[in-house]
Enzyme design. Sequence first.
Site, PDB file in Angstrom:
ATOM      1  N   GLY A 193       8.105  62.171  51.514  1.00 54.22           N
ATOM      2  CA  GLY A 193       9.476  61.731  51.799  1.00 54.22           C
ATOM      3  C   GLY A 193      10.253  61.557  50.515  1.00 54.22           C
ATOM      4  O   GLY A 193      11.021  60.605  50.366  1.00 54.22           O
ATOM      5  N   TYR A 236       8.057  47.947  63.701  1.00 60.14           N
ATOM      6  CA  TYR A 236       8.126  48.439  62.316  1.00 60.14           C
ATOM      7  C   TYR A 236       7.284  47.547  61.398  1.00 60.14           C
ATOM      8  O   TYR A 236       6.509  48.039  60.569  1.00 60.14           O
ATOM      9  CB  TYR A 236       9.588  48.465  61.864  1.00 60.14           C
ATOM     10  N   SER A 274      12.657  63.294  49.187  1.00 57.81           N
ATOM     11  CA  SER A 274      13.956  63.958  49.052  1.00 57.81           C
ATOM     12  C   SER A 274      15.145  63.008  48.991  1.00 57.81           C
ATOM     13  O   SER A 274      16.254  63.416  48.665  1.00 57.81           O
ATOM     14  CB  SER A 274      14.145  64.955  50.197  1.00 57.81           C
ATOM     15  N   LYS A 321       4.050  48.299  58.784  1.00 57.01           N
ATOM     16  CA  LYS A 321       4.084  47.985  57.355  1.00 57.01           C
ATOM     17  C   LYS A 321       3.008  46.961  56.974  1.00 57.01           C
ATOM     18  O   LYS A 321       2.485  46.980  55.854  1.00 57.01           O
ATOM     19  CB  LYS A 321       5.482  47.505  56.964  1.00 57.01           C
ATOM     20  N   ILE A 367      16.856  47.206  50.554  1.00 54.74           N
ATOM     21  CA  ILE A 367      17.267  48.181  49.541  1.00 54.74           C
ATOM     22  C   ILE A 367      18.343  49.098  50.130  1.00 54.74           C
ATOM     23  O   ILE A 367      18.212  49.550  51.280  1.00 54.74           O
ATOM     24  CB  ILE A 367      16.049  49.041  49.092  1.00 54.74           C
TER      25      ILE A 367
END
Length: 248
Positions: free
Chosen positions: A13, A156, A15, A160, A189
């Site tokens: 990931g 989620y 990109s 994690k 972030i």
Amino acid sequence: MFDLTGKVAIVTGGSRGIGRAASEALAAQGAHVIVNYVRGEAEARAVVDAITARGGKAEALGFDVADLPATEAAIAEAAKRLGRLDILVANAGIAIDGLLLRIKEEDLDRLFAVNVKGSIASARAATKVMMRARTGRIVFLSSVVAEMGNVGQAAYAATKAALLGVTKSLAREYAGRGITVNAVAPGFIDTDMTTTISAEMKEGLTKMVPLGRTGRAEEVAAAIAFLCSDEASYVTGETLRVNGGMYV
Ligand code: NAD
């Protein structure tokens, strides 16, 4: 800062967002970076161009981490072609938010397929190469919500938090082979992942951050670069929190 000259790194990931910043940070330290993408080929090529324009080495490589055989084959092939693989940043991840009563089974499956199974498959492929070299660095992307939880993020957060268990287990499993395994747990972030958050919610979240602002992808990338460096040789099984003090 750190010297990664001659090393090969793969960033899943890579990109955009944190993955892009990590790719650029590792390349700036001298690593040849394989920038993985799943749909964003043009974005990945732009990252490669930005790195090479600064005199660094990089290439784009497409595969979907949720396709485990394709992931393992792509990583093995790249390592064989380049003759080594020193660093894996298992960064690829998705967020699907929703309150418990609204979580769909297909969303649970997709979250675990990408965030957990995809990261494990990437690590397995990398470990096979690193074991033979008796050296390596693996960094997983966890999250502040793994440790503190968050409304609407049970699924989620579960993925994690799972990665923290994976990190600690693999740290023990591969320490004897010279491979360190750590996690970075970012807070809030500014990336594409967080752009959908409403201004009101963003303001509320920012109030929870002692440093009083959201973080930048480059600030997470700096922590990743440290964990990938020779200087981090005695750090394994750790979670490095990059969250402005949001959870300490
Ligand atoms: P992002 O959405 O900008 O980037 C995620 C990257 O993962 C993208 O490049 C995407 O194409 C890639 N990806 C998604 N599914 C993939 C798949 N199946 N195969 C290959 N690549 C795939 O988000 P980001 O903020 O840069 O997130 C990077 C990592 O950091 C994620 O694991 C995320 O969970 C974690 N994280 C982000 C934050 C934040 O606030 N942004 C906080 C904590 C943790």
